[in-house]
Enzyme design. Structure first.
Site, PDB file in Angstrom:
ATOM      1  N   ARG A   1       0.866  -1.181   0.000  1.00  0.00           N
ATOM      2  CA  ARG A   1       0.000   0.000   0.000  1.00  0.00           C
ATOM      3  C   ARG A   1       0.893   1.218   0.000  1.00  0.00           C
ATOM      4  O   ARG A   1       1.607   1.498   0.971  1.00  0.00           O
ATOM      5  CB  ARG A   1      -0.903   0.001   1.241  1.00  0.00           C
TER       6      ARG A   1
ATOM      7  N   THR B   1       3.923   2.374   3.058  1.00  0.00           N
ATOM      8  CA  THR B   1       5.310   1.870   3.134  1.00  0.00           C
ATOM      9  C   THR B   1       6.172   2.157   1.915  1.00  0.00           C
ATOM     10  O   THR B   1       7.320   1.714   1.867  1.00  0.00           O
ATOM     11  CB  THR B   1       5.297   0.343   3.358  1.00  0.00           C
ATOM     12  N   ARG B   2       5.646   2.890   0.920  1.00  0.00           N
ATOM     13  CA  ARG B   2       6.425   3.067  -0.313  1.00  0.00           C
ATOM     14  C   ARG B   2       7.823   3.631  -0.044  1.00  0.00           C
ATOM     15  O   ARG B   2       8.812   3.141  -0.589  1.00  0.00           O
ATOM     16  CB  ARG B   2       5.701   3.994  -1.284  1.00  0.00           C
TER      17      ARG B   2
ATOM     18  N   GLU C   1      -3.936  -8.894  -5.228  1.00  0.00           N
ATOM     19  CA  GLU C   1      -2.528  -9.281  -5.421  1.00  0.00           C
ATOM     20  C   GLU C   1      -1.947 -10.062  -4.247  1.00  0.00           C
ATOM     21  O   GLU C   1      -0.750 -10.012  -3.997  1.00  0.00           O
ATOM     22  CB  GLU C   1      -1.674  -8.015  -5.627  1.00  0.00           C
TER      23      GLU C   1
END
Length: 511
Positions: A23, A27-28, A90
């Site tokens: 998400r 946490t990118r 996913e």
């Protein structure tokens, strides 16, 4: 997970090792970014839905293709993960990032709230039962829980796990060719004692081609995941012949710190950077103790250190030659691509094994060369080996010889040509009379594994003896009288009867 509208690349033909789902807002730029970097550093080809999908691409065409073409799917289950419908399509192996797995399993907390919102959405409501079931199944899988964990070590552990899963299968052939070293691996690991808080230095010792680097690499692959930083410097001596020491130092630190753009000067920087880390360092092909002093420094430069080197340490493990059964198997792996010789080649294979005398390098080189060759070609190669060793083998064996002083080279060549199996004290008296300083020279040759002593007799591996004699022969291949030493009766007779005189060396005859 990033919305597909922000990604690029529409066609999806290549496969990936790992599909990484997350998400974006959670946490990118933190956990996922660090995990992605660690995976890439380990050579794991990782798909991350950041900029690889074309704007407007839909889940059924691009993302599904990405998932299906990846060998592993990792999902970073963060607090807001379930709020994205794309993410819920996913699911794979879970990493529970600051969330309770039971909340995922039972759809509690933020996960329950997100699913409730999806049920109110006409576009997603039909998918909610499927997503609920998928989340329950994922939460029941064995995964990673980040709570109360040291994040860098967790990330390293995840990447190592994936690496082992990927490459333990793809490297089965290589593993099969590691014959007869299991007990050596166990002994090296026991010497390292990785649970200790002390600095440990272990040397791997043996003649050229005996498998020191292979053994060090096998141990390194098995234990490197236990350390915060790792480095395997191969062929250090060769590197320093072409590059300066500063380049080696930068390469060393770049590997340890996983940063190719370092700008570090001097030894103080090394101490400051590594003194608090648990590190594993392997330095291969060290023929000068000064390399260790300048590169590694003192024990207190490191927090917890494991060091495998080939020179200048107190704990030393001697690599021994393969026994006959292991030698036959290793040779067969290369010559026949199986564990045993073909029936018609058993006798010829045994001749090769006898010639190699348990030296892995010779077995590998000759096995690879003889693969798919006829029996006639095998016999021809055996006849050729009786006269001179194969170049690939001699090049490796000669490294230790080339590092000797002139006096030590003379002692080695005399032993190779004349004194194999002779009484050590008797031979040393001869060397003393020649002014060769054998007390030092013999010790150096033993330390470099060029000779060994059994029951006070000087012994030398068959291939090292052949190498030494070949070095002498190369000085004058066609004219024996121009060589420094003669040990074959016909050559001696030729020189004496033809009254040939040496131009550069005194003639040395068998004793």
């Amino acid at each position: 997970m990033a919305d597909p509208s922000s990604s690029s690349s529409s066609s999806f033909q290549r496969s990936y090792d790992v599909f990484l789902s997350f998400r974006g807002e959670d946490t990118r730029n933190s956990f996922t970014a660090h995990l992605y970097k660690e995976l890439r550093t380990k050579g794991i080809n990782t798909f991350i839905d950041d900029d690889k999908l074309e704007r407007g691409d839909v889940i059924s065409s691009a993302l599904v293709a990405a998932i299906q073409n990846s060998k592993f799917s990792l999902i970073v289950l963060s607090e807001n993960y379930a709020s994205s419908g794309w993410c819920l399509e996913e699911l794979g192996s879970p990493i529970f990032y600051d969330v309770d797995p039971s909340h995922v399993r039972h759809h509690n907390g933020k996960f329950g709230e997100a699913l409730a919102k999806h049920e109110e959405n006409l576009r997603t409501m039909e998918r909610v039962p499927i997503w609920r079931d998928a989340l329950t199944q994922v939460a029941n899988l064995s995964g990673w829980d980040s709570r109360n964990k040291h994040e860098p070590m967790l990330i390293k552990g995840i990447a190592t796990y994936i690496w082992n899963k990927l490459f333990s299968r793809s490297s089965n052939y290589a593993d099969q060719n590691l014959v007869g070293i299991e007990s050596s691996i166990r002994e090296i690991k026991s010497l390292l004692f990785t649970e200790s808080l002390d600095v440990r230095m272990v040397g791997i010792w043996g003649m050229g081609g005996i498998g020191k680097t292979t053994l060090a690499r096998a141990v390194y692959n098995q234990i490197s995941h236990q350390f915060e930083a790792c480095c395997f410097l191969e062929n250090v001596s060769d590197y320093l012949e072409k590059q300066d020491f500063l380049g080696l130092q930068k390469k060393f630190l770049s590997q340890l710190l996983e940063d190719e753009n370092l700008n570090i000067k001097g030894c103080i920087s090394i101490k400051a950077l590594l003194c608090s880390k648990k590190v594993l360092i392997v330095i291969d092909d060290v023929n000068n103790s000064k390399i260790l002093e300048d590169l590694i420094g003192k024990h207190d430069w490191f927090g917890i250190e494991q060091l495998l080197v080939t020179h200048g340490v107190n704990e030393v493990y001697e690599v021994e030659k393969l026994n006959d059964d292991n030698a036959v198997e290793l040779f067969s792996r290369y010559a026949f691509k199986k564990a045993h010789p073909i029936d018609d080649y058993v006798e010829l294979s045994q001749c090769i094994v006898v010639y190699a005398q348990g030296l892995p390098l010779a077995l590998q080189v000759l096995g690879s060369f003889l693969f798919d060759k006829s029996k006639c070609q095998w016999k021809s190669q055996l006849d050729k080996l009786k006269k001179s060793p194969k170049k690939e083998i001699q090049d490796v064996l000669r490294v230790s010889f080339d590092g000797l002083e002139d006096n030590e080279r003379d002692i080695f060549l005399d032993i190779a040509c004349f004194f194999q199996g002779h009484d050590k004290d008797y031979v040393m008296e001869i060397f003393r009379s020649c002014g060769f300083f054998p007390d030092i020279g013999i010790r150096v040759l033993i330390e470099k594994s060029l000779i060994f002593v059994v029951e006070n007799k000087l012994m030398i591996h068959n291939l090292l003896q052949k190498m030494g004699r070949e070095i002498v022969r190369e000085a004058s291949p066609k004219e024996p009288g121009k060589r420094s030493r003669l040990w074959i009766h016909d050559d001696v007779n030729h020189v004496l009867t033809k009254n040939t005189k040496l131009k550069e060396y005194p003639l040395t005859c068998p004793v």
